[in-house]
Enzyme design. Structure first.
Site, mmCIF file in Angstrom:
data_model
loop_
_atom_site.group_PDB
_atom_site.id
_atom_site.type_symbol
_atom_site.label_atom_id
_atom_site.label_comp_id
_atom_site.label_asym_id
_atom_site.label_seq_id
_atom_site.Cartn_x
_atom_site.Cartn_y
_atom_site.Cartn_z
ATOM 1 N N GLU A 141 38.106 29.159 14.401
ATOM 2 C CA GLU A 141 37.675 30.510 14.753
ATOM 3 C C GLU A 141 38.247 30.863 16.122
ATOM 4 O OE1 GLU A 141 33.441 30.894 14.571
ATOM 5 O OE2 GLU A 141 33.361 30.718 12.384
ATOM 6 N N GLU A 178 26.539 36.215 22.280
ATOM 7 C CA GLU A 178 27.021 35.021 22.971
ATOM 8 C C GLU A 178 26.139 34.644 24.155
ATOM 9 O OE1 GLU A 178 29.025 34.012 21.056
ATOM 10 O OE2 GLU A 178 30.233 35.628 20.268
#
Length: 295
Positions: free
Chosen positions: A46, A57
């Site tokens: 990824e 995040e």
């Protein structure tokens, strides 16, 4: 619907899916780091295309996003980055829908997906795109033969879960715990229940959020996961290398980061950590009975 390369990545064992932000801490070093992950046993990689507001995040990857943006990463540069990589595993772009929707001369996701297919990407993870609003991207992915991966949280169930599973292809990103990304000292007890909840769906389940050791990977796969996704534990290695005191200085930009370790040293650490995680996943698979190796 879907990309055969991603299907193949989950067919022969427990897939190891590492994440790095493209361009962190700089373009040239990041190329070396991604290629080191393949040498360490990655089955899928990824690649984060940085967005200025990465809502899913934690601090580790937020800082990686900042470093990537400061190094000049943009969507166009990202596609150049993908083309330059010398790897033989599927690459999945993890980014936010605003960048996909606004790319090119026309609004909508089609130009971005077309370019992604042209440079060799295999799919997308788009954390801020609800399945209920994903039809345009799903249609573009179908047109160009790319997969669309969705994140399933421990609380996702009922109609919302069904809608996600109607739209998803490639693999499901199973969120091991609530919250944002980040390496943890232990893995969540919610993982097994999440995998049981998804058992009826015929698609690989890759578990992420919090995995940082080979033992973590072993326990996750032994619990029934078809793969593991690891980001923060690898991004930490990049960050530590970029900030470590340098023993020597070099005029060669590719030789090392300013005030940091040389690129080869950091790449070797990434390769070693990748191998630890891949080996742990394989140990976990060996603990499962043959008939449960793939749900």
């Amino acid at each position: 619907m879907g990309n055969p390369e991603l299907d193949a990545a989950f067919e022969n064992g427990a897939a190891f899916v590492p994440y790095l932000a493209a361009g962190d801490p700089d373009y040239e070093s990041s190329i070396e780091y991604v290629e080191a992950l393949e040498r360490g046993g990655a089955d899928v990689i990824e690649l984060g295309l940085p967005f200025s507001e990465p809502i899913a995040e934690g601090p580790t990857i937020q800082n990686a996003v900042v470093r990537s943006l400061e190094s000049g990463m943009t969507p166009d540069r990202f596609f150049e980055f993908v083309e330059e990589l010398d790897v033989d595993v599927p690459l999945v772009c993890m980014t936010y829908y605003n960048l996909i929707y606004r790319f090119g001369d026309e609004s909508g996701p089609r130009p971005f997906v077309e370019k992604a297919a042209e440079v060799g990407l295999s799919g997308f993870v788009v954390p801020d795109l609800p399945a209920e609003e994903a039809n345009p991207l799903r249609e573009a992915c179908d047109e160009f033969g790319l997969d669309l991966v969705f994140i399933v949280a421990p609380t996702t169930q009922g109609d919302r879960l069904d809608r996600i599973m109607e739209q998803v292809s490639g693999y499901v990103y199973v969120q091991a715990r609530l919250g944002v990304t980040g390496a943890q000292d232990d893995v969540s007890g919610q993982t097994e229940s999440s995998l049981e909840r998804l058992a009826e769906y015929d698609i690989p389940k890759a578990v992420g959020f919090g995995i940082k050791t080979g033992d973590h990977a072993e326990r996750i796969v032994a619990a029934g996961a078809n793969g593991i996704i690891v980001g923060s534990a690898l991004v930490d290695i990049v960050a530590e290398g970029a900030s470590a005191p340098r023993q020597t200085q070099s005029n060669d930009a590719a030789a090392g980061h300013e005030n940091g370790d040389d690129v080869e040293t950091v790449a070797a650490r990434l390769e070693s950590k990748a191998r630890e995680l891949k080996d742990g996943a394989e140990r976990g698979l060996a603990q499962r009975a043959p008939e449960t190796e793939r749900t």
